[in-house]
Design a protein around this motif. Structure first.
Motif, PDB file in Angstrom:
ATOM      1  N   GLU A 164      32.977  40.015  40.773  1.00 28.26           N
ATOM      2  CA  GLU A 164      33.004  40.549  42.131  1.00 28.26           C
ATOM      3  C   GLU A 164      32.078  39.759  43.042  1.00 28.26           C
ATOM      4  O   GLU A 164      30.946  39.464  42.688  1.00 28.26           O
ATOM      5  CB  GLU A 164      32.552  42.018  42.132  1.00 28.26           C
ATOM      6  N   SER A 165      32.586  39.426  44.217  1.00 32.15           N
ATOM      7  CA  SER A 165      31.720  38.901  45.265  1.00 32.15           C
ATOM      8  C   SER A 165      31.486  40.063  46.216  1.00 32.15           C
ATOM      9  O   SER A 165      31.940  41.177  45.961  1.00 32.15           O
ATOM     10  CB  SER A 165      32.398  37.743  45.986  1.00 32.15           C
ATOM     11  N   VAL A 166      30.749  39.825  47.306  1.00 35.98           N
ATOM     12  CA  VAL A 166      30.507  40.926  48.229  1.00 35.98           C
ATOM     13  C   VAL A 166      31.831  41.505  48.708  1.00 35.98           C
ATOM     14  O   VAL A 166      32.017  42.709  48.754  1.00 35.98           O
ATOM     15  CB  VAL A 166      29.659  40.462  49.441  1.00 35.98           C
ATOM     16  N   LYS A 167      32.783  40.635  49.030  1.00 36.55           N
ATOM     17  CA  LYS A 167      34.022  41.113  49.635  1.00 36.55           C
ATOM     18  C   LYS A 167      35.224  41.211  48.701  1.00 36.55           C
ATOM     19  O   LYS A 167      36.259  41.688  49.106  1.00 36.55           O
ATOM     20  CB  LYS A 167      34.411  40.187  50.809  1.00 36.55           C
ATOM     21  N   SER A 168      35.115  40.699  47.457  1.00 35.43           N
ATOM     22  CA  SER A 168      36.331  40.668  46.647  1.00 35.43           C
ATOM     23  C   SER A 168      36.094  41.038  45.190  1.00 35.43           C
ATOM     24  O   SER A 168      34.984  40.944  44.674  1.00 35.43           O
ATOM     25  CB  SER A 168      36.960  39.274  46.719  1.00 35.43           C
ATOM     26  N   VAL A 169      37.171  41.477  44.551  1.00 36.44           N
ATOM     27  CA  VAL A 169      37.174  41.799  43.127  1.00 36.44           C
ATOM     28  C   VAL A 169      38.230  40.913  42.485  1.00 36.44           C
ATOM     29  O   VAL A 169      39.390  40.953  42.876  1.00 36.44           O
ATOM     30  CB  VAL A 169      37.555  43.275  42.911  1.00 36.44           C
ATOM     31  N   VAL A 228      28.282  38.756  42.929  1.00 36.85           N
ATOM     32  CA  VAL A 228      27.238  39.783  42.873  1.00 36.85           C
ATOM     33  C   VAL A 228      27.353  40.691  41.654  1.00 36.85           C
ATOM     34  O   VAL A 228      26.460  41.493  41.382  1.00 36.85           O
ATOM     35  CB  VAL A 228      27.229  40.660  44.153  1.00 36.85           C
ATOM     36  N   GLN A 247      33.696  28.561  44.247  1.00 41.16           N
ATOM     37  CA  GLN A 247      33.675  28.294  45.689  1.00 41.16           C
ATOM     38  C   GLN A 247      34.579  29.265  46.436  1.00 41.16           C
ATOM     39  O   GLN A 247      34.264  29.705  47.538  1.00 41.16           O
ATOM     40  CB  GLN A 247      34.138  26.864  45.969  1.00 41.16           C
ATOM     41  N   GLN A 248      35.707  29.584  45.825  1.00 38.71           N
ATOM     42  CA  GLN A 248      36.626  30.530  46.452  1.00 38.71           C
ATOM     43  C   GLN A 248      36.037  31.945  46.458  1.00 38.71           C
ATOM     44  O   GLN A 248      36.171  32.672  47.420  1.00 38.71           O
ATOM     45  CB  GLN A 248      37.972  30.551  45.701  1.00 38.71           C
ATOM     46  N   LEU A 249      35.358  32.292  45.364  1.00 45.25           N
ATOM     47  CA  LEU A 249      34.764  33.621  45.253  1.00 45.25           C
ATOM     48  C   LEU A 249      33.592  33.773  46.208  1.00 45.25           C
ATOM     49  O   LEU A 249      33.336  34.841  46.718  1.00 45.25           O
ATOM     50  CB  LEU A 249      34.249  33.853  43.829  1.00 45.25           C
ATOM     51  N   THR A 250      32.895  32.687  46.437  1.00 45.98           N
ATOM     52  CA  THR A 250      31.575  32.648  47.094  1.00 45.98           C
ATOM     53  C   THR A 250      30.588  33.500  46.313  1.00 45.98           C
ATOM     54  O   THR A 250      30.675  33.572  45.099  1.00 45.98           O
ATOM     55  CB  THR A 250      31.614  33.048  48.589  1.00 45.98           C
ATOM     56  N   ASP A 251      29.680  34.172  47.038  1.00 46.12           N
ATOM     57  CA  ASP A 251      28.545  34.843  46.404  1.00 46.12           C
ATOM     58  C   ASP A 251      28.909  35.886  45.346  1.00 46.12           C
ATOM     59  O   ASP A 251      29.230  37.021  45.670  1.00 46.12           O
ATOM     60  CB  ASP A 251      27.672  35.491  47.488  1.00 46.12           C
TER      61      ASP A 251
END
Lengths: 127, 361
Positions: A60-65, A39, A33-37
């Motif tokens: 990795e999510s769209v915005k984070s590693v 990818v 949930q914290q990571l969200t999507d």
């Protein structure tokens, strides 16, 4: 947020399911949930040694590693290759199809440093 | 840390808040991919109140703006806006901005949030003997972007003006739900859409009204996360990524905003020297191997380090990693390059910009 009974958890939000001497490892529902999507998942390498508390993979999510930290030490005997093509399994089924790796537990005593499900749920609430 | 007038609305919508250029802004409400796709297929509403607006007014307003921007002010008629750069004496980009021609003697300059103070000082420094008044109206100006194929239908419910008549890069001053606003057919997503400027005292009511009236047409609030992935697909530059004071518009791939045939302007001499002579250039690339390129990752051509990623993402539309990179050398379209992701080299190839072509009229 779902916390599954019978699993052990690390403070870094990985879960461990112990069967025989083998630990199946993934990240918790709170983590996804914290990571969200999600990818992209960089899987650990089969045959390598995981070391408790050290990086064993990357999500990795769209915005984070984010690093995945090994909750227990031992040889990585299997990895979930499905995540290469379907990283979203981590979001959809973090405790099931979204598992990341299986480790042959080197030292069972390490499991004592992990949290039980109730204790883990409390840690998440304080976030 | 600064907040826009819509900060409380973002909290009510359970947005995840991040710091962006000194502002606490929503990065997403649900998740970036969902918001990205909603903007491409239906409509999205963006809180862009953090961006800066300056008014330049007076007899010599046009002459003053002409001398500080690279684009040609004579191409603007009243009711038209364009994209341009503002350069330093070395030809580097002080900021990229939109200029709106409100009248023969009044222009609105829309600048990046992180550059408001720097830009204002820069403009003041160059005002010299020009007979103009320069005002920073950023605080009292709300800016909302309504983007996506359903934007026109949604906004049409709130205005007494036939929006189908409003062409791209044109604007009108009309009432939106009774509130006077400057409405331009512009955007930063690659979709049809509008940007609305009005008194920030009405930010909440207009924000909520657009979300309510657009509900049946699928509108959602969109955070800065999707704003970034949308603009990367459309290959629009972002200051601090593709644009900086050390790089000219020619090298940044935005040479189309530099008109060297117009009279003197700040940076002109340097830009004349740089044009066609610098080998630095921004390229678009897509991943061949699976991986997500991100700002700062090194780019290799064979054994040689040839540049660095300026922006990168996993593209929700194309379902692969793609990005923009600043290269020190010219590498041909279609060439294979390597991206250094966590000390491993991943294959990618140079492709034509943009990844996603403008879908508006």
């Amino acid at each position: 947020m779902k916390v599954v009974e019978g699993l052990k958890y690390s403070k870094d939000h990985e879960w461990v399911k112990v069967e025989g001497g083998i630990a199946t490892i993934g990240v918790s529902d709170f983590a996804q949930q914290q990571l969200t999507d999600v990818v992209f998942v960089e899987l650990p390498e089969k045959g390598k040694q995981a070391e408790q508390g050290k990086t064993m993979g990357v999500i990795e999510s769209v915005k984070s590693v984010s690093d995945v930290f090994a909750p227990v030490s031992g040889e990585i005997i299997e990895v979930n290759t499905k995540l290469s093509d379907s990283p979203e399994l981590i979001n959809n089924d973090p405790y099931g199809e979204g598992w990341i790796a299986k480790v042959k537990i080197k030292d069972k005593a390490e499991l004592d440093s992990l949290l039980g499900h109730e204790e883990y749920a409390k840690t998440c609430e304080s976030h | 840390m600064k907040r826009t007038p819509l900060y409380d609305e973002h909290l009510k919508l359970k947005a995840r808040i991040v710091e962006f250029g000194g502002w606490e802004m929503p990065v997403f409400y649900t998740n970036v991919i969902d918001e990205h796709k909603t903007t491409r297929t239906k409509a999205g509403l963006f809180d862009i109140c953090h961006m800066g607006e300056f008014i330049v007014r007076g007899k010599q307003a046009a002459e003053f703006v002409q001398c500080i921007i690279t684009n040609d002010i004579n191409k603007l008629t009243e009711g038209k806006a364009f994209y341009t750069a503002m350069c330093n004496e070395q030809g580097g980009v002080v900021d990229d901005l939109f200029v709106y021609k409100m009248s023969e003697s009044e222009f609105m300059l829309v600048v990046n949030a992180g550059n408001i103070e720097k830009d204002f000082l820069w403009l003041k420094k160059h005002i010299n003997s020009y007979d103009v008044e320069l005002k920073d109206v950023s605080e009292r100006t709300a800016k909302l972007d309504l983007q996506g194929p359903n934007s026109e239908a949604i906004l049409q419910k709130m205005v007494n003006y036939d929006l189908s008549r409003l062409e791209r890069f044109h604007f009108v001053k009309i009432k939106v739900d009774g509130i006077l606003a400057t409405v331009s057919r512009t955007g930063y997503t690659g979709e049809d859409g509008f940007e609305l400027y009005f008194d920030s005292a009405h930010a909440k009511e207009i924000w909520n009204s657009i979300l309510l009236k657009g509900k049946e047409l699928g509108i959602k609030p969109i955070g800065l996360g999707a704003r970034d992935t949308l603009r990367i697909e459309a290959c629009y530059s972002l200051y601090g990524h593709e644009l900086s004071e050390g790089l000219s518009p020619f090298e940044a791939g935005t040479g189309f905003v530099v008109k060297l045939d117009k009279p003197a302007f700040v940076g002109k001499a340097a830009l004349e020297r740089i044009k066609d002579k610098s080998s630095r250039n921004i390229v678009a690339f897509e991943m061949i191997d699976k991986g997500v390129p991100r700002q700062g990752y090194e780019v290799f051509f064979g054994e040689e380090r040839v540049g660095a990623v300026t922006s990168g993402t996993m593209s929700p539309t194309l379902q692969k990693g793609l990005g923009l990179a600043l290269m020190d050398v010219n590498v041909l379209l279609g060439s294979e390059i390597l991206i250094n992701i966590r000390h491993k080299l991943y294959k990618a190839k140079i492709v034509k910009r943009p990844f996603y072509s403008y879908k508006g009229g």
